[in-house]
Design a protein around this motif. Sequence first.
Motif, mmCIF file in Angstrom:
data_model
loop_
_atom_site.group_PDB
_atom_site.id
_atom_site.type_symbol
_atom_site.label_atom_id
_atom_site.label_comp_id
_atom_site.label_asym_id
_atom_site.label_seq_id
_atom_site.Cartn_x
_atom_site.Cartn_y
_atom_site.Cartn_z
ATOM 1 N N ARG A 1 -2.120 -3.884 -18.104
ATOM 2 C CA ARG A 1 -1.187 -2.536 -17.708
ATOM 3 C C ARG A 1 -2.564 -2.021 -17.260
ATOM 4 O O ARG A 1 -2.472 -1.195 -16.646
ATOM 5 C CB ARG A 1 -0.573 -1.809 -19.004
ATOM 6 C CG ARG A 1 1.036 -2.336 -18.573
ATOM 7 C CD ARG A 1 2.013 -1.920 -19.865
ATOM 8 N NE ARG A 1 3.234 -2.321 -20.600
ATOM 9 C CZ ARG A 1 3.828 -2.322 -19.616
ATOM 10 N NH1 ARG A 1 4.281 -2.197 -18.162
ATOM 11 N NH2 ARG A 1 4.971 -3.301 -19.677
ATOM 12 N N ALA A 2 -4.010 -2.148 -17.908
ATOM 13 C CA ALA A 2 -4.787 -1.054 -18.006
ATOM 14 C C ALA A 2 -5.618 -1.789 -16.397
ATOM 15 O O ALA A 2 -6.385 -0.958 -16.360
ATOM 16 C CB ALA A 2 -5.735 -1.363 -18.856
ATOM 17 N N THR A 3 -5.771 -3.336 -16.299
ATOM 18 C CA THR A 3 -6.607 -3.895 -15.331
ATOM 19 C C THR A 3 -5.207 -3.958 -13.947
ATOM 20 O O THR A 3 -6.086 -4.603 -13.003
ATOM 21 C CB THR A 3 -7.077 -4.513 -15.411
ATOM 22 O OG1 THR A 3 -6.022 -6.202 -16.116
ATOM 23 C CG2 THR A 3 -8.075 -4.189 -16.997
ATOM 24 N N HIS A 4 -3.642 -4.525 -14.238
ATOM 25 C CA HIS A 4 -3.375 -5.162 -12.383
ATOM 26 C C HIS A 4 -2.703 -3.745 -12.330
ATOM 27 O O HIS A 4 -1.354 -4.334 -12.406
ATOM 28 C CB HIS A 4 -2.511 -5.923 -13.944
ATOM 29 C CG HIS A 4 -3.522 -7.097 -13.709
ATOM 30 N ND1 HIS A 4 -4.207 -7.608 -14.502
ATOM 31 C CD2 HIS A 4 -3.098 -8.863 -12.946
ATOM 32 C CE1 HIS A 4 -5.175 -8.597 -14.646
ATOM 33 N NE2 HIS A 4 -4.401 -9.260 -13.530
ATOM 34 N N HIS A 5 -3.122 -2.705 -11.894
ATOM 35 C CA HIS A 5 -2.200 -2.006 -11.393
ATOM 36 C C HIS A 5 -1.129 -2.151 -10.383
ATOM 37 O O HIS A 5 -0.398 -1.536 -9.736
ATOM 38 C CB HIS A 5 -2.715 -0.798 -10.387
ATOM 39 C CG HIS A 5 -3.461 -0.233 -11.994
ATOM 40 N ND1 HIS A 5 -4.135 0.557 -12.895
ATOM 41 C CD2 HIS A 5 -4.826 -0.211 -12.584
ATOM 42 C CE1 HIS A 5 -4.460 0.451 -14.080
ATOM 43 N NE2 HIS A 5 -5.609 0.239 -13.614
ATOM 44 N N PHE A 6 -1.787 -3.065 -9.621
ATOM 45 C CA PHE A 6 -1.037 -4.171 -8.241
ATOM 46 C C PHE A 6 0.782 -4.741 -9.310
ATOM 47 O O PHE A 6 1.436 -5.358 -8.164
ATOM 48 C CB PHE A 6 -1.604 -5.105 -7.530
ATOM 49 C CG PHE A 6 -2.059 -6.141 -8.891
ATOM 50 C CD1 PHE A 6 -1.501 -6.831 -8.456
ATOM 51 C CD2 PHE A 6 -3.402 -5.697 -8.735
ATOM 52 C CE1 PHE A 6 -2.591 -8.199 -9.348
ATOM 53 C CE2 PHE A 6 -4.197 -7.367 -9.318
ATOM 54 C CZ PHE A 6 -3.251 -8.221 -10.027
ATOM 55 N N GLU B 1 6.439 -3.346 -12.226
ATOM 56 C CA GLU B 1 7.272 -3.740 -14.548
ATOM 57 C C GLU B 1 7.499 -5.028 -14.375
ATOM 58 O O GLU B 1 8.087 -5.756 -15.704
ATOM 59 C CB GLU B 1 7.494 -2.265 -14.835
ATOM 60 C CG GLU B 1 8.167 -2.155 -16.021
ATOM 61 C CD GLU B 1 7.194 -2.511 -16.935
ATOM 62 O OE1 GLU B 1 7.637 -2.508 -18.160
ATOM 63 O OE2 GLU B 1 6.210 -1.788 -16.270
ATOM 64 N N GLN C 1 -6.899 -8.413 -5.435
ATOM 65 C CA GLN C 1 -6.398 -6.838 -5.356
ATOM 66 C C GLN C 1 -7.450 -6.190 -7.318
ATOM 67 O O GLN C 1 -7.588 -5.095 -7.700
ATOM 68 C CB GLN C 1 -5.043 -6.152 -6.076
ATOM 69 C CG GLN C 1 -4.253 -7.012 -4.690
ATOM 70 C CD GLN C 1 -3.612 -8.295 -5.270
ATOM 71 O OE1 GLN C 1 -3.943 -8.667 -5.102
ATOM 72 N NE2 GLN C 1 -2.130 -7.606 -4.555
ATOM 73 N N ASN C 2 -7.564 -6.735 -7.966
ATOM 74 C CA ASN C 2 -8.305 -6.949 -9.171
ATOM 75 C C ASN C 2 -9.870 -7.368 -9.222
ATOM 76 O O ASN C 2 -10.298 -7.837 -9.335
ATOM 77 C CB ASN C 2 -8.116 -7.917 -10.169
ATOM 78 C CG ASN C 2 -8.205 -7.633 -11.215
ATOM 79 O OD1 ASN C 2 -9.060 -6.675 -11.980
ATOM 80 N ND2 ASN C 2 -7.742 -7.838 -12.382
#
Length: 149
Positions: free
Chosen positions: A23-28, A31, A108-109
């Motif tokens: 949740r802190a790093t994989h905003h792409f 849910e 994306q990270n």
Amino acid sequence: MKIEQAKTRDHPTLISLWEASVRATHHFLPEAEIDALKPLILEHYFAAVDLVCARDEAAGIVGFCGVLDGNIEMLFIAPEARGCGVGRQLVAHAITKQGAARVDVNEQNGQALGFYQRMGFVVTGRSPLDGQGKPYPLLHMVLAGVDKV
């Protein structure tokens, strides 16, 4: 900080740490993807890798790393422990003790890409889909000075 083999009893802590880290790093990741991955990781992926965790005397488990066949398959750090050297210690352990020389990183990270580049990995290829066939491109990285395997 102590790096040690993860035990089955650690898995509930590890999956909570995984979710917080994602949740802190994989905003792409939407849910639904996180919800779908969570049971797979808990029920299958943890058991499939050589899994170690970083344990802090005061804070408990603050990160973990899983290696399979020379590939870092998972590296997740508690959000509150990011930037404190936990990932660096886990990757160093993966390289020296677990024989890791490769890693795939979500394109994306950008933070992970930069981290692995600082650790000595170089991009050697790209796949348009992740390991589950989802449209999350992966960058294939190899530790500099190691032939692509």
